[in-house]
Design an enzyme around this catalytic site. Structure first.
Site, PDB file in Angstrom:
ATOM      1  N   HIS A   1      48.058   6.273  -9.918  1.00 39.57           N
ATOM      2  CA  HIS A   1      49.397   6.277 -10.070  1.00 39.57           C
ATOM      3  C   HIS A   1      49.973   5.512 -11.262  1.00 39.57           C
ATOM      4  O   HIS A   1      49.565   4.611 -11.701  1.00 39.57           O
ATOM      5  CB  HIS A   1      49.658   5.411  -8.739  1.00 39.57           C
TER       6      HIS A   1
ATOM      7  N   LYS B   1      61.714   4.978   0.085  1.00 40.73           N
ATOM      8  CA  LYS B   1      62.560   5.663  -0.449  1.00 40.73           C
ATOM      9  C   LYS B   1      63.320   6.303   0.537  1.00 40.73           C
ATOM     10  O   LYS B   1      64.489   6.699   0.453  1.00 40.73           O
ATOM     11  CB  LYS B   1      61.830   6.593  -1.179  1.00 40.73           C
TER      12      LYS B   1
END
Length: 892
Positions: free
Chosen positions: A132, A559
């Site tokens: 990532h 999120k």
């Protein structure tokens, strides 16, 4: 409590900072040094609250573009050296996070060694490295930093010279000079092969030597030899979700590179043992098993005719060389003069090593049997096999759906699979799984997507055949939302024999792992898994294997629903899954998809594991490690050892400690968290998803567009071309808020939840009595301490053209104030981090260095967005992103 801790207590920071200042003066010039020192001292004075400091010119306007770039590099390097110094002083480590301390704690709770042994016999604790893109620093920069760490260890030991004869002080200065003269930004985007090589640096240079040494220590702590429960995993080269550059070829490249590294390591270790084990059969008895190995080796050198251990090791070396050639496909760097058969499996190599160890232990008082290098090699083979790190495969459920639809259509099974409802899909897929017939015809020209997925499946089967089933164990499904999402992967895996029908195949079949990511998906997880276990085509296979993994996603759930709701949803999902697994008589293995930032599950892994709900760990846990976290936790031998031991000790405690909450408190606390979560969720969704112009405000206020220009990863920043927040990856979402010093994903909605909750005394009780709530507050407190609404307001000015920008930022600022005040009230503090002086000092050290970087970044973004094309502006923005991320540490 006393006054805030001053920021100059760490002697290493003063020492390294002084050298850096000397280097800037010598190589950047006196003018740059004076500018840097003026800006630094003015900012420090402001943060210390010195009278009149606010009126002092900060000095930033006097910087030219060239000066700005050089200044930012200096502040970035200071932050990096400060990180190194803090890591050495153990500021980020928990002193109680050792296996010895955990065992003592368990003994005090009445839990004996037999319970620990039984747990470890079936345990798995695994950090999993991912690619990532949150590590902004180049590998060259990290390498210099690690060399400085090595040199500082020599300095600690009182040594004046390195083993090569260099003066230690001079060598440290040279490394800092090299840092100053090393380009901090990548000029080319990383390829997957680069990410594989970067990960191999840690796997080969850190994990391989550290893990066997840790096991040797734990053997002493436990009083017996434990099973090899600590393993290492990786996604790098196998994570296809949203990354079109991960293919069957990268899968082969990753596993091939790893195999070459670990088998080469074994060969070097055997070669070194051969040099050491000069035992003569004329002077010591030699067991028949060792003699047999010596005779089978083919080593007929007269000089070693009476040295059976050396001859036996010559044979092992020859077989390792043959194994290297068979698996890697090329000759090893140092080939053997002898001929040997490749080892069929790591267990065969281990058996030969144990034969040698038993032979050495048989003579005299058995002192030779305890030769450390041989014991560490045996342990390494148990843990790392011929694969080094287990490589996970991952793909999005939407891709699986499209591929299965094409396979079923072309094979004549179902013309339009995607038109079926969920129950019809389950019925069709279940019928398919009753046999082992593949669907893909070799003669058909499949779509590019389907052909790529089929190639991956066949590559994985080939890798498992060559390296063993531990090389690839899991196939992870991103955005798993239904039972059919799991069954589709079973059908795909069947194409290459990675899944076969029948209960007997359960131990060798690839494990299909759902990743539940959104709040709604976490709620549905128990029902999906219960039905999955109940399937006669699946349940018996899982029972034969004995365990099943479920992955829970911290990033997307945050999120989706905000920090408090995400954290509580993950806790509740874990707890709700426990009875489902108990009913299936299957061990639960949770895989925690954590990031570095609190908004993506970051924070102390030791505290996070201990805060898991009772009964959800049971010795089996995997946790992702990514980006800047890998360098911070595993960049050196010492930091890797400390962090791995923290992970293991926390797993022991979480698995065996008595439940800290009684039934009454559990009910009260759960009801309170439900109420808090509901309020926080509504507040968060109201701002982020229900405010029409919030998306535009976010993209204007933060450097999200500029972050996308950084060459820090191989995959795109969004899964689609959409600009919707729903389609944005969690990493740039969190990263951009951190750069703007808002850190909204780590706290927004909590203040409103705290304020609306009527029983403040209950919240204070929860903070004192409940590890889960305490960890939630600790992580949030760190985020609040790193954020700055004054600087955030400067970033908000970048969004002045967005309708309603004042109202949006007012909501953000008021939410921060409520979160801040609520946390202090609940924890009984007068300021943030009052009860954590070490972390307070760490953050206070950084703030004066971050603020000028933020102000420069804002000014450069204004100029860039106004259309100025000077390449130094874009470079300056990228450098400030790099520097701010380095100073914040866990920014992505």
């Amino acid at each position: 409590m006393g006054p805030p801790i001053q920021i100059s207590q760490n002697p290493d920071i003063r020492y390294l900072g002084r050298i850096l200042g000397d280097v800037i003066r010598a190589y950047g010039g006196d003018k740059l040094f004076r500018q840097t020192e003026y800006i630094r001292s003015a900012s420090v004075d402001r943060h210390r609250g010195i009278a009149g400091a606010e009126a002092i010119d900060p000095g930033l306007d006097a910087l030219s573009l060239d000066d700005t770039i050089a200044f930012v590099r200096g502040f970035m390097l200071f932050s990096m050296l400060a990180n190194l110094a803090e890591d050495r002083q153990g500021i980020a480590a928990e002193p109680e996070a050792t296996v010895a301390s955990a065992l003592e704690k368990l003994r005090s709770d009445g839990i004996d060694g037999r319970a620990v042994t039984a747990l470890l016999d079936a345990a798995l604790v695994a950090p999993v490295l991912t690619a990532h893109p949150t590590e902004v620093r180049r590998k060259s920069v990290l390498d210099h930093k690690n060399r400085i760490a090595d040199l500082m260890r020599l300095r600690d030991a009182g040594l004046d010279e390195t083993p090569e004869g260099d003066v230690v002080e001079d060598a440290i200065r040279r490394q800092i000079v090299l840092l100053w003269q090393t380009r901090p930004l990548r000029t080319e985007k990383l390829f997957v092969a680069d990410e594989i090589d970067n990960a191999l640096t840690y796997l080969q240079g850190v994990f391989l030597p550290v893990v066997p040494k840790l096991f040797a220590r734990w053997e002493k702590d436990l009083g017996q030899r434990p099973a090899g429960f600590l393993r290492v995993g990786s996604w790098i080269g196998g994570d296809r979700d949203g990354n079109p550059f991960v293919t069957a070829e990268t899968l082969r490249h990753a596993t091939g590179r790893n195999a070459a590294a670990v088998i080469g390591h074994y060969a070097d270790a055997v070669h070194a043992l051969g040099a050491e084990l000069s035992v003569s059969s004329r002077l010591a008895p030699v067991p028949e098993a060792v003699e047999a190995l010596a005779e089978a080796s083919g080593d007929s050198a007269a000089s070693r005719s009476d040295e059976p251990y050396r001859r036996a090791l010559s044979g092992l070396y020859a077989r390792l060389c043959a194994t290297y050639a068979a698996i890697v496909g090329e000759e090893p760097p140092r080939a053997s003069a002898l001929t040997g058969e490749p080892y069929a499996a790591p267990a065969d190599f281990r058996r030969d090593l144990v034969t040698i160890a038993n032979g050495l232990a048989a003579g005299g008082e058995g002192q030779l049997g305890s030769i450390g290098a041989l014991g560490r090699l045996i342990r390494a083979v148990e843990v790392f096999g011929f694969h080094l790190a287990t490589l996970d495969m991952r793909q999005n459920s939407a891709v699986h759906e499209r591929v299965i639809a094409e396979l079923l259509s072309i094979s004549g099974v179902c013309a339009d699979y995607r038109a079926l409802d969920e129950e019809a899909r389950i019925a069709l897929l279940t019928a398919e799984l009753r046999g082992d017939r593949p669907l893909a015809a070799a003669w058909h020209e499949w779509s590019e997507e389907t052909a790529g997925e089929l190639a991956i499946v066949h590559a994985a089967a080939d890798i498992r055949a060559r390296l063993g089933p531990d090389a690839i164990c899991q196939w992870i499904i991103s955005m798993a939302q239904t039972l059919s999402d799991l069954l589709e992967v079973h059908v795909l895996a069947r194409e290459a024999g990675l899944w076969r029908s029948g209960a007997d195949a359960g131990e060798t079949n690839l494990m299909v792992v759902p990743l539940f990511e959104t709040i709604a998906d976490l709620d549905e997880a128990p029902a999906i898994m219960a039905r999955y276990f109940a399937m006669p085509e699946i349940g018996p296979q899982i029972g034969r294997r004995g365990h099943q993994e479920v992955m829970i996603g911290y990033s997307d759930s945050n999120k989706d629903g905000g920090y408090l709701t995400s954290t509580w949803g993950l806790h509740q999902a874990s707890q709700a899954l426990t009875p489902v697994f108990d009913a299936a008589d299957t061990a639960m293995q949770l895989f925690h998809g954590r990031g570095g930032a609190v908004g993506r599950g970051g924070g102390s892994a030791f505290a996070a594991i201990r805060a898991q709900p009772a009964g959800t760990v049971q010795g089996r846990i995997r946790i992702t490690e990514q980006g800047e976290v890998i360098a911070a936790k595993y960049g050196t031998i010492d930091s890797a050892a400390a962090n791995l031991e923290a992970m293991v000790s926390a797993s022991l405690l979480a698995s065996l400690e008595p439940e800290s909450l009684n039934e009454a408190n559990c009910g009260r606390f759960t009801a309170a968290m439900d109420a808090l979560s509901d309020t926080a969720f509504g507040t968060y969704r109201g701002l982020v998803y229900d405010t029409p112009t919030f998306r535009d405000f976010f993209r204007a206020m933060t450097p999200i567009a500029e972050i996308a220009t950084l060459k820090i990863g191989s995959r795109p920043s969004s899964r689609t071309k959409s600009t919707a927040i729903e389609d944005l990856r969690a990493i740039p979402w969190v990263f951009s808020w951190a750069q703007a010093r808002t850190m909204l994903p780590g706290w927004y909605g909590t203040g409103e939840a705290f304020a609306a909750f009527g029983d403040q005394a209950l919240l204070a009780d929860m903070a004192q009595s409940w590890p889960f709530f305490a960890a939630l507050l600790d992580n949030m407190e760190m985020v609040l301490a790193k954020s700055d609404m004054g600087i955030a307001a400067r970033y908000a000015e970048l969004a002045a053209h967005v309708d309603g920008h004042d109202t949006i930022f007012t909501q953000v600022r008021d939410g921060w104030n409520r979160a801040h005040d609520g946390l202090l009230s609940i924890t009984g503090q007068s300021r943030l981090l009052e009860k954590n002086p070490a972390l307070e000092a760490s953050i206070r050290l950084r703030l004066p260095y971050i603020e000028p970087l933020n102000l420069l970044q804002i000014e450069l973004m204004k100029r860039h967005r106004a259309g100025e094309t000077d390449p130094r502006i874009a470079e300056g923005i990228q450098l400030t992103i790099n520097a701010i991320a380095t100073a914040l540490r866990n920014s992505g």
